[in-house]
Design a protein around this motif. Structure first.
Motif, PDB file in Angstrom:
ATOM      1  N   HIS A   1     -21.317 -36.708 -27.130  1.00 27.13           N
ATOM      2  CA  HIS A   1     -20.150 -36.063 -26.532  1.00 27.13           C
ATOM      3  C   HIS A   1     -20.557 -35.657 -25.113  1.00 27.13           C
ATOM      4  N   PHE A   2     -19.987 -36.342 -24.136  1.00 25.05           N
ATOM      5  CA  PHE A   2     -20.333 -36.059 -22.746  1.00 25.05           C
ATOM      6  C   PHE A   2     -19.526 -34.878 -22.223  1.00 25.05           C
ATOM      7  N   THR A   3     -20.184 -34.073 -21.435  1.00 25.07           N
ATOM      8  CA  THR A   3     -19.524 -32.963 -20.767  1.00 25.07           C
ATOM      9  C   THR A   3     -19.036 -33.387 -19.379  1.00 25.07           C
ATOM     10  N   ALA A   4     -18.115 -32.617 -18.843  1.00 25.40           N
ATOM     11  CA  ALA A   4     -17.708 -32.693 -17.426  1.00 25.40           C
ATOM     12  C   ALA A   4     -17.194 -34.057 -16.984  1.00 25.40           C
ATOM     13  N   GLU A   5     -16.581 -34.802 -17.887  1.00 22.97           N
ATOM     14  CA  GLU A   5     -15.952 -36.061 -17.479  1.00 22.97           C
ATOM     15  C   GLU A   5     -14.803 -35.793 -16.514  1.00 22.97           C
ATOM     16  N   GLU A   6     -14.028 -34.762 -16.821  1.00 29.32           N
ATOM     17  CA  GLU A   6     -12.860 -34.443 -15.994  1.00 29.32           C
ATOM     18  C   GLU A   6     -13.247 -33.966 -14.601  1.00 29.32           C
TER      19      GLU A   6
END
Length: 251
Positions: free
Chosen positions: A93-98
């Motif tokens: 689960h990757f963070t900070a894509e947005e």
């Protein structure tokens, strides 16, 4: 400087990883991913996002993160039953894509598992809805990036789908900037074969109205099943994917 400093405060955030060890070639890995962040809570509206309040992000991207957890559960059950995949699988689960694909960018620059041993990245981002184009034929999924570094991967995806879920594979966005809009982009830049699954934009995209009651759960299940069969094939085939192309970013 003061204004910028007051707006952009450093924040700590984490990628979340899970690992299933391969039974035969464990050093080779497939990364299965989805981004866990969304718009959060906005107290002040702006030009691009005028709404304020809580943004649930049911499709973007709770649909993808739930799919990754379901896939991890399925592969774990197979492993416990003595049917572990030959290659290892890393669920992320990757963070900070947005915020600009920051979590995946950090991972490929600081990989937990060597990139030269990473067979592919399978990324799921917005896989729970039906867009306007497909409102009368909802049994579909967009496939983006499958031939950007490996022409073999696209045909493999077509063959697997024909044998299993029989979704309508829409490759129409494969040459658009959709490739650059989610975490698989950072893997492609490292010349790692990728597949980006998504079901398209809708009127609730990046709005407070992106709620769980609008998810098409049977379609979400079917799309997740296609991802499972694809990952299973990649994790158990004896030969590696041919890397016969070089990905060229369009932005």
């Amino acid at each position: 400087y003061y204004m910028l400093h007051s707006i952009f405060q450093p924040k700590a955030s984490s990628n979340i990883l899970a690992y299933i060890k391969g039974s035969e070639t464990p050093k080779e890995v497939i990364v299965v991913s989805a981004h866990i962040d969304h718009m959060g809570i906005k107290n002040n509206g702006g030009l691009f996002f005028p709404e304020t309040g809580l943004f649930n992000g049911a499709d973007d991207n709770a649909s993808g993160t739930v799919a990754v957890m379901a896939l991890a559960e399925a592969f774990k059950k197979a492993s416990v039953q003595g049917k572990a995949p030959k290659k290892s699988i890393v669920f992320v689960h990757f963070t900070a894509e947005e915020m600009g694909l920051i979590g995946s960018a950090y991972y490929v620059d600081n990989p937990v598992y060597p990139l030269e041993k990473t067979i592919a990245n399978i990324n799921l981002d917005m896989v729970g809805r039906v867009d306007k184009k497909h409102q009368y034929s909802p049994n579909y999924i967009y496939i983006v990036g499958s031939d950007r570094t490996s022409s073999e991967l696209k045909q493999l995806q077509i063959d697997i789908n024909t044998k299993t879920t029989n979704l309508a594979l829409d490759f129409s966005e494969d040459k658009t900037n959709k490739m650059e809009r989610s975490d698989q982009y950072n893997f492609a830049k490292k010349n790692i074969p990728v597949i980006f699954y998504h079901s398209g934009l809708h009127k609730d995209y990046h709005k407070k109205s992106d709620d769980a009651d609008k998810i098409n759960y049977p379609l979400l299940e079917k799309r997740t099943q296609l991802a499972f069969y694809t990952i299973w094939e990649l994790a158990n085939r004896n030969k590696k994917l041919k890397k016969d192309k070089v990905f060229v970013p369009q932005i």
